[in-house]
Design a protein around this motif. Structure first.
Motif, mmCIF file in Angstrom:
data_model
loop_
_atom_site.group_PDB
_atom_site.id
_atom_site.type_symbol
_atom_site.label_atom_id
_atom_site.label_comp_id
_atom_site.label_asym_id
_atom_site.label_seq_id
_atom_site.Cartn_x
_atom_site.Cartn_y
_atom_site.Cartn_z
ATOM 1 N N VAL A 35 -2.637 7.244 10.209
ATOM 2 C CA VAL A 35 -1.469 7.685 9.438
ATOM 3 C C VAL A 35 -0.439 6.554 9.368
ATOM 4 N N GLN A 36 -0.189 5.908 10.500
ATOM 5 C CA GLN A 36 0.774 4.813 10.539
ATOM 6 C C GLN A 36 0.306 3.642 9.675
ATOM 7 N N ALA A 37 -0.990 3.361 9.708
ATOM 8 C CA ALA A 37 -1.539 2.264 8.902
ATOM 9 C C ALA A 37 -1.378 2.558 7.412
ATOM 10 N N VAL A 38 -1.635 3.800 7.021
ATOM 11 C CA VAL A 38 -1.483 4.187 5.619
ATOM 12 C C VAL A 38 -0.011 4.127 5.213
ATOM 13 N N ARG A 39 0.865 4.501 6.124
ATOM 14 C CA ARG A 39 2.306 4.429 5.823
ATOM 15 C C ARG A 39 2.720 2.970 5.560
ATOM 16 N N GLU A 40 2.264 2.061 6.405
ATOM 17 C CA GLU A 40 2.593 0.647 6.209
ATOM 18 C C GLU A 40 1.990 0.131 4.906
ATOM 19 N N TRP A 41 0.743 0.515 4.631
ATOM 20 C CA TRP A 41 0.099 0.130 3.370
ATOM 21 C C TRP A 41 0.911 0.639 2.191
ATOM 22 N N ALA A 42 1.378 1.876 2.252
ATOM 23 C CA ALA A 42 2.107 2.488 1.141
ATOM 24 C C ALA A 42 3.421 1.770 0.869
ATOM 25 N N HIS A 43 4.108 1.349 1.926
ATOM 26 C CA HIS A 43 5.385 0.658 1.731
ATOM 27 C C HIS A 43 5.168 -0.722 1.106
ATOM 28 N N VAL A 44 4.089 -1.400 1.508
ATOM 29 C CA VAL A 44 3.769 -2.686 0.890
ATOM 30 C C VAL A 44 3.420 -2.480 -0.583
ATOM 31 N N SER A 45 2.572 -1.504 -0.862
ATOM 32 C CA SER A 45 2.159 -1.230 -2.244
ATOM 33 C C SER A 45 3.341 -0.812 -3.098
ATOM 34 N N SER A 46 4.227 -0.022 -2.512
ATOM 35 C CA SER A 46 5.417 0.428 -3.235
ATOM 36 C C SER A 46 6.279 -0.755 -3.654
ATOM 37 N N ALA A 47 6.446 -1.719 -2.752
ATOM 38 C CA ALA A 47 7.266 -2.892 -3.057
ATOM 39 C C ALA A 47 6.611 -3.772 -4.114
ATOM 40 N N VAL A 48 5.300 -3.941 -3.996
ATOM 41 C CA VAL A 48 4.577 -4.803 -4.934
ATOM 42 C C VAL A 48 4.518 -4.187 -6.327
ATOM 43 N N LEU A 49 4.215 -2.893 -6.379
ATOM 44 C CA LEU A 49 4.036 -2.204 -7.665
ATOM 45 C C LEU A 49 5.331 -1.664 -8.233
ATOM 46 N N GLU A 50 6.394 -1.694 -7.415
ATOM 47 C CA GLU A 50 7.697 -1.156 -7.822
ATOM 48 C C GLU A 50 7.571 0.304 -8.255
ATOM 49 N N ARG A 51 6.884 1.047 -7.417
ATOM 50 C CA ARG A 51 6.719 2.489 -7.635
ATOM 51 C C ARG A 51 7.042 3.197 -6.334
ATOM 52 N N PRO A 52 7.448 4.476 -6.387
ATOM 53 C CA PRO A 52 7.816 5.212 -5.169
ATOM 54 C C PRO A 52 6.636 5.356 -4.216
ATOM 55 N N VAL A 53 6.945 5.394 -2.920
ATOM 56 C CA VAL A 53 5.915 5.536 -1.886
ATOM 57 C C VAL A 53 5.012 6.752 -2.133
ATOM 58 N N PRO A 54 5.566 7.945 -2.387
ATOM 59 C CA PRO A 54 4.684 9.107 -2.581
ATOM 60 C C PRO A 54 3.733 8.932 -3.758
ATOM 61 N N GLU A 55 4.166 8.195 -4.761
ATOM 62 C CA GLU A 55 3.339 8.006 -5.950
ATOM 63 C C GLU A 55 2.168 7.074 -5.672
ATOM 64 N N VAL A 56 2.441 5.934 -5.033
ATOM 65 C CA VAL A 56 1.356 4.973 -4.782
ATOM 66 C C VAL A 56 0.368 5.493 -3.745
ATOM 67 N N ALA A 57 0.837 6.391 -2.867
ATOM 68 C CA ALA A 57 -0.004 6.862 -1.761
ATOM 69 C C ALA A 57 -0.685 8.193 -2.036
ATOM 70 N N ALA A 58 -0.475 8.759 -3.206
ATOM 71 C CA ALA A 58 -0.952 10.123 -3.481
ATOM 72 C C ALA A 58 -2.451 10.288 -3.221
ATOM 73 N N LEU A 59 -3.256 9.329 -3.648
ATOM 74 C CA LEU A 59 -4.709 9.459 -3.502
ATOM 75 C C LEU A 59 -5.168 9.274 -2.052
ATOM 76 N N PRO A 60 -4.798 8.200 -1.371
ATOM 77 C CA PRO A 60 -5.254 8.019 0.020
ATOM 78 C C PRO A 60 -4.756 9.100 0.973
ATOM 79 N N VAL A 61 -3.528 9.571 0.769
ATOM 80 C CA VAL A 61 -2.939 10.543 1.692
ATOM 81 C C VAL A 61 -3.749 11.839 1.743
ATOM 82 N N ARG A 62 -4.425 12.161 0.664
ATOM 83 C CA ARG A 62 -5.264 13.369 0.651
ATOM 84 C C ARG A 62 -6.388 13.299 1.673
ATOM 85 N N GLU A 63 -6.757 12.078 2.075
ATOM 86 C CA GLU A 63 -7.883 11.895 2.990
ATOM 87 C C GLU A 63 -7.450 11.815 4.450
#
Length: 254
Positions: free
Chosen positions: A157-185
């Motif tokens: 969970v912590q690893a996915v959270r860190e991944w999501a914050h990096v992706s959010s910054a790179v893609l300039e999209r909200p954390v919940p949006e970029v993480a929607a697919l992986p978080v389901r797993e």
């Protein structure tokens, strides 16, 4: 490219070994780059390689016991850099996991099982790499579906959270949006009540995990069973630390 032992001559990789000391050869990529290695090392370190080596070169009609030890094994659709990175890990227990490896995991059938076994075998180390943070949401979600990840769910969970914050910054999209697919797993029902409380607290800051997913995890605790939650989300992974409530999630438990 000319023949190499273990890996290429790039500084990031160890020095090549003498081909005459190796007993298996791979011809990799369109460049037909020869890679020499040791059959015993590959078979011992990776189940997928063990299966390949026991079957012999593709197209061979010989029985495994009569196959020449040198091969060669033709891996025409595999990128040499990716293959060499996997070989490097098997020899050194260390490698830089980059987006090329992740892409090949799901784009190159010849190496798919090797790369997945690599990720499963050293999950705790992989999730701390820059390469992990560069994974796409689709690839990360597919990795998270594995039962054989060698890491506890809380760490995942912590690893996915860190991944999501990096992706959010790179893609300039909200954390919940970029993480929607992986978080389901993420297998939240595996977490203990105290861990869910902490998770809820952290979640208020970034809303990484949908409220309904956390509610479903709490419901599984209240009902002392996994009803209402997809069965695979209640299944411990290879690296899951045991918790008292896990016995209630097992549909076969008495």
């Amino acid at each position: 490219g000319g023949p190499v032992g273990l890996c290429s001559h790039r500084p990031a990789h160890p020095s090549p070994v003498c081909p005459s000391l190796c007993d298996v050869t791979f011809v990799v990529g369109r460049e037909q780059q020869k890679v020499f290695a040791h059959r015993c090392v590959l078979a011992c370190r990776c189940q997928a390689f063990r299966g390949m080596l026991s079957q012999g070169p593709v197209g061979s009609e010989d029985s495994p016991s009569s196959i020449p030890s040198q091969g060669p094994f033709i891996l025409g659709n595999v990128q040499p850099e990716v293959f060499l990175a996997v070989i490097e890990f098997l020899y050194t227990n260390s490698v830089t996991l980059n987006s090329h490896i992740a892409a090949v995991t799901y784009g190159q059938a010849d190496l798919q099982q090797h790369c997945l076994a690599f990720i499963e075998g050293c999950t705790a180390a992989v999730v701390r790499t820059q390469g992990f943070h560069e994974l796409s949401d689709v690839v990360l979600a597919r990795v998270l579906r594995s039962d054989r990840l060698a890491v506890d769910e809380l760490d995942l969970v912590q690893a996915v959270r860190e991944w999501a914050h990096v992706s959010s910054a790179v893609l300039e999209r909200p954390v919940p949006e970029v993480a929607a697919l992986p978080v389901r797993e993420l297998r939240l029902p595996l977490l203990a009540p105290s861990e869910l409380v902490t998770l809820e607290s952290h979640n208020q800051r970034d809303m990484l995990i949908p409220a309904e997913s956390i509610a479903a995890a709490w419901r599984s605790h209240a009902l002392r069973k996994g009803n209402g939650v997809p069965s695979h989300l209640c299944r411990p992974r290879r690296g899951t630390r045991p918790r008292d409530h896990h016995r209630h999630l097992d549909p076969h438990a008495k």
